[in-house]
Motif scaffolding. Structure first.
Motif: not given
Ligand SMILES: [Zn+2]
Length: 280
Positions: A126-155
């Protein structure tokens, strides 16, 4: 050693996926368009923010979350769509107590799984906001991938699936240029992965549904493109990464339950069937 590169299912060198947030009413129109053009994608929803049945929004409001019934009718049992978490109440995750962040993720995940009959392993911040702690929370909750709002302009495929940066937003001034490059390029080495994101209520507030219709007209129905949800791409890449090679690289064993394709020396494409070994 052979020069090896990932190819998507059936040997395809290009993949398109979408990611749209917030579970708003405009997703209904979006889903009809996606079905019309055969485009797959992921909808990131906050199951704690469903609108109550019969809710009436004030005139002019464009951010109108669907009711649970509308959401189920829109997304459920459609192979082109994945439903993923967006935090139970769309929380600003890095700023809330970690125990609350765990609740926001795991309860949204549980709700999605029980309501849509799936195993849910995706997230959009949400709001594209994350931190190292939140990434660890996601891992602990069984989340495999998480999208940001940062464009790469790449493929390119992501290096870190928990910091999954999209190619661009649909409002990006470079959308047409990127789309044309994606369609016109013939990959010799790495495959091309186009990841488009946004919110469908923006098509209403900006009065520009034609942007996405034009994009679908251009990119849909193309036999060179794999149309996949986010988790399908993730799972496929995991299968590719699970291939086991002999020391000389000439024997490849696929221990997964997914057929995997590789490009060999930019010359040929080879299928490594699930559970089988192939000698090159
Ligand atoms: Zn959102």
């Amino acid at each position: 050693m052979n020069n090896l590169h990932l190819r998507f299912p059936n040997g395809l060198a290009k993949c398109l996926t979408l990611s749209y947030d917030d579970g708003v009413e405009q997703d209904m129109r979006m889903c009809e368009l996606m079905k019309k053009y055969g485009i797959a994608g992921t909808f990131n929803i906050s199951t704690g923010n469903y609108s109550p049945e019969g809710k009436r929004f004030e005139p002019g409001r464009v951010h109108r979350p669907m009711t649970q019934r509308q959401s189920l009718e829109t997304y459920k049992d459609e192979p082109l769509f994945e439903v993923a978490t967006h935090a139970l109440h769309h929380a600003w995750l890095p700023d809330i107590p970690l125990s609350e962040a765990v609740h926001e993720i795991i309860e949204d995940r549980r709700n999605i799984e029980s309501q849509y009959g799936t195993i849910c392993r995706g997230h959009a911040y949400p709001y594209g906001k994350y931190s190292e702690n939140i990434i660890n929370v996601l891992k602990s909750c069984g989340i495999a991938y998480a999208r940001t709002t940062v464009s790469t302009h790449k493929f390119s495929l992501p290096e870190n699936w928990l910091i999954l940066n999209p190619t661009c937003h649909h409002k990006d001034p470079r959308l047409t240029e990127l789309t044309d490059n994606f369609l016109n390029e013939t990959p010799k080495l790495s495959p091309l992965f186009f990841y488009l994101w946004g919110h469908t209520f923006e098509f209403e507030s900006d009065n520009n549904w034609e942007i996405i219709e034009r994009f679908f007209e251009k990119t849909g129905g193309n036999p060179d493109i794999w149309y996949a949800t986010n988790i399908e791409v993730y799972d496929y890449v995991q299968a590719f990464n699970s291939l086991i090679f002999s020391a000389d690289g000439k024997n490849i064993f696929n221990p997964t339950c997914t057929d995997v394709w590789i490009s060999l020396n930019s010359k040929s494409t080879c299928k490594i069937p699930k559970g089988e070994a192939v000698s090159l």
